[in-house]
Design a protein around this motif. Structure first.
Motif, mmCIF file in Angstrom:
data_model
loop_
_atom_site.group_PDB
_atom_site.id
_atom_site.type_symbol
_atom_site.label_atom_id
_atom_site.label_comp_id
_atom_site.label_asym_id
_atom_site.label_seq_id
_atom_site.Cartn_x
_atom_site.Cartn_y
_atom_site.Cartn_z
ATOM 1 N N GLU C 49 0.829 -1.201 0.000
ATOM 2 C CA GLU C 49 0.000 0.000 0.000
ATOM 3 C C GLU C 49 0.865 1.254 0.000
ATOM 4 O OE1 GLU C 49 -3.656 0.442 2.722
ATOM 5 O OE2 GLU C 49 -2.267 1.994 3.410
ATOM 6 N N ILE C 89 3.130 7.563 2.556
ATOM 7 C CA ILE C 89 3.245 6.464 3.516
ATOM 8 C C ILE C 89 3.211 5.150 2.746
ATOM 9 C CG2 ILE C 89 2.269 5.384 5.592
ATOM 10 C CD1 ILE C 89 0.805 8.071 6.105
ATOM 11 N N LYS C 91 3.535 0.959 3.030
ATOM 12 C CA LYS C 91 3.370 -0.132 3.999
ATOM 13 C C LYS C 91 3.635 -1.446 3.282
ATOM 14 C CE LYS C 91 -0.902 -1.779 5.485
ATOM 15 N NZ LYS C 91 -0.517 -3.109 5.148
ATOM 16 N N THR C 92 4.215 -2.410 4.011
ATOM 17 C CA THR C 92 4.469 -3.709 3.392
ATOM 18 C C THR C 92 3.469 -4.755 3.882
ATOM 19 O OG1 THR C 92 5.939 -4.607 5.086
ATOM 20 C CG2 THR C 92 6.953 -3.209 3.405
ATOM 21 N N GLY C 95 3.523 -5.588 7.473
ATOM 22 C CA GLY C 95 3.146 -4.580 8.454
ATOM 23 C C GLY C 95 4.208 -3.537 8.741
ATOM 24 N N GLN C 96 5.305 -3.598 8.016
ATOM 25 C CA GLN C 96 6.338 -2.561 8.142
ATOM 26 C C GLN C 96 5.815 -1.311 7.457
ATOM 27 O OE1 GLN C 96 9.945 -3.620 6.070
ATOM 28 N NE2 GLN C 96 11.070 -2.171 7.347
ATOM 29 N N SER C 97 6.156 -0.131 7.972
ATOM 30 C CA SER C 97 5.740 1.039 7.209
ATOM 31 C C SER C 97 6.747 2.168 7.332
ATOM 32 C CB SER C 97 4.335 1.480 7.602
ATOM 33 O OG SER C 97 4.387 2.417 8.622
ATOM 34 N N GLU C 99 7.264 6.526 6.450
ATOM 35 C CA GLU C 99 6.617 7.776 6.093
ATOM 36 C C GLU C 99 7.690 8.747 5.611
ATOM 37 O OE1 GLU C 99 3.597 9.078 9.021
ATOM 38 O OE2 GLU C 99 4.476 11.064 8.711
#
Lengths: 257, 157, 108
Positions: C49, C89, C91-92, C95-97, C99
């Motif tokens: 995302e 932002i 995101k993987t 759940g890594q993200s 900014e």
């Protein structure tokens, strides 16, 4: 020429494509433009940004210049002349090796030539020379003359189990022939400048690669004995190949297949 | 001269032989494994449109190379002709491939703030196939365009 | 995850449509590749995302799949409304993200 494509086809069909296949597989100008545009968003740009942070943590341009006896403002054109004889090293060195010297000088841990940090810092340093002219001087002193001579020997020496040398695939009379669809590149090209465009992002490897690492990839593929990074032979090879595009602008990071 | 260059080519070709089988088997192995998001083109398309008709339209432009230098990095640009105002805009651009294990590449949800319906990226293509762009318009219709990309493999360097 | 935002062209005025290039240093693992040495499958690890925000309002949201290239590029257009902050932002699937932001400073 005709004899050539027929006989090689017998050896291995897929390797050298004949004239027809070549026409069919060559890219249109629109395709080429799309790839050229990719240079503006070269993934290697991120390595340059990261390299700057790493460099500034290791040393500074002022200290680095001082170490080499070069004024800060003269660094770009000095950097465009590597590999070169560097007095405090007492020998001809690559840009990466000067970073090792800077680390030692600052009593920091010395980054390995193979490491990602080294790649990123070297990319950053070389980017300072962007739009400078590659100004390697192989006649500058005895050491450079020797390295140039050695470099040519290494380039022409058949060191593989299959009797190949770099020259087998990169001599002027085979340039443009196709090896498994890839045209053999002209390492002395004035347009697709070779040395001045490395480090470059290699799309087939999805990573940024230094020029000497690129040599090693050719050695691997062609089954030539692999010369270690930083060795006298490797630095000499870089001298010899860089000299082929002396006078071309230095523009990194490049983007290669 | 002719003979010299022939000899050189001959040995160069021979060197590549060793490289070939290894590459082929790696590709075959990759094919056997099902990815985590395996989805066919037809299923992916139906999920986007909910079964509604998709009209091929000159308003949608997909730019991708006809011949990709290598399947790992294929540049793709999609432009949709739209005023991009509150009344009339492109809600989404969906980029699909027709033959990868997972047909979905990206679903881009736009707003009038974009000013222009555009998306650019680079995708991986496992072989020669179409890159398809579906534009989801604010009036609920779906427009599309596609571009065939020939993926060449090879290279000894 | 290293990222880079570029606005093109570099100078622009209010009302101009610019291109925003967002690049991330990420392996985009498909989950189908095998480790060369061990032969074990490398787990899927990809950016799934990406959101572009201007002054904290979402302008574009992207759902991304593993078929994007390693070190992916995302380019969108943006009609510059005023001075402000652009935020991206990413995101993987694990759940890594991350900014990243860039100021939007129109001239004139």
């Amino acid at each position: 020429m005709r004899l050539l494509s027929v006989s090689t086809a017998l050896v291995c069909l897929a390797l050298f494509s004949g004239v027809n296949a070549e026409e069919k597989m060559s890219m249109s100008d629109a395709d080429k433009a799309m790839y050229a545009e990719m240079l503006e968003n070269n993934p290697a740009d991120m390595d340059v940004v990261e390299g700057k942070e790493l460099f500034n943590a290791l040393t500074s341009q002022a200290v680095y210049g001082q170490m080499l006896g070069v004024k800060e403002k003269d660094l770009p054109s000095y950097i465009a002349g590597f590999p070169r004889f560097v007095k405090p090293a007492g020998k001809v060195v690559t840009l990466s090796q000067t970073l090792q010297m800077a680390a030692a000088l600052g009593a920091k841990s010395v980054p390995k030539l193979e490491s990602k940090e080294m790649l990123q810092m070297t990319a950053y340093l070389k980017s300072l020379a962007n739009d400078q002219t590659t100004n390697i001087d192989v006649k500058a002193n005895k050491q450079m003359q020797e390295m140039m001579k050695l470099g040519q020997e290494v380039f022409e020496e058949r060191r593989g189990g299959r009797g190949l040398s770099c020259n087998s695939c990169h001599s002027p009379d085979v340039i443009g022939q196709r090896l498994r669809m890839q045209p053999l590149p002209d390492l002395g090209s004035k347009v697709n400048a070779s040395a001045g465009t490395w480090p470059a992002y290699r799309m087939t490897k999805s990573e940024t690669t230094l020029l000497d690492k690129r040599f090693q990839q050719c050695m691997d593929n062609a089954l030539l004995a692999k010369i270690p990074l930083g060795s006298r032979e490797m630095v000499a090879l870089e001298v010899y190949i860089t000299n082929k595009t002396k006078g071309n602008p230095s523009q990194i990071p490049g983007l290669k297949r | 001269m002719e003979r010299r260059s022939f000899l050189k080519s001959f040995t160069a070709a021979a060197a590549c032989v060793a490289v070939l089988p290894r590459m082929a088997s790696a590709a075959d192995e990759a094919k056997k494994v099902a990815g985590p998001n395996e989805m066919s083109y037809a299923t992916a398309l139906a999920a986007i449109t909910g079964g509604k008709a998709v009209v091929e339209s000159a308003k949608v432009k997909v730019e991708a190379p006809e011949i990709a230098e290598n399947g790992a990095v294929v540049p793709v640009k999609v432009t949709v002709d739209s005023p991009m105002n509150e009344k009339e805009y492109v809600k989404a651009i969906h980029v699909l491939n027709t033959k990868n294990g997972n047909a979905r590449c990206a679903n881009i949800y736009l707003t009038p703030a974009n000013g222009e319906a555009f998306f650019g990226t680079r995708i991986k293509l496992g072989g020669t196939q179409d890159v398809v762009a579906i534009a989801q318009m604010s009036d609920g219709t779906f427009l599309s365009a596609k571009q065939n990309v020939k993926v060449t493999i090879g290279g000894c360097g | 995850m290293k990222t880079l935002i570029k606005i093109k062209p570099k100078t622009y005025a209010v009302g101009d449509i610019v291109k925003i290039d967002f690049m991330a240093m990420h392996p985009m693992e498909t989950g189908m590749r095998k480790d060369k040495d061990t032969g074990a499958l490398i787990p899927a690890n990809y950016i799934d995302e990406v959101k572009f925000l201007f002054n904290d309002t979402v302008i574009t949201k992207m759902v991304i799949w593993e078929s994007l290239s390693v070190n992916p590029l995302f380019t969108v257009s943006f009609k510059v409304p005023s001075v402000g902050t652009l935020k991206v932002i990413a995101k993987t699937n694990n759940g890594q993200s991350v900014e990243s932001s860039e100021s939007i400073t129109p001239k004139g």
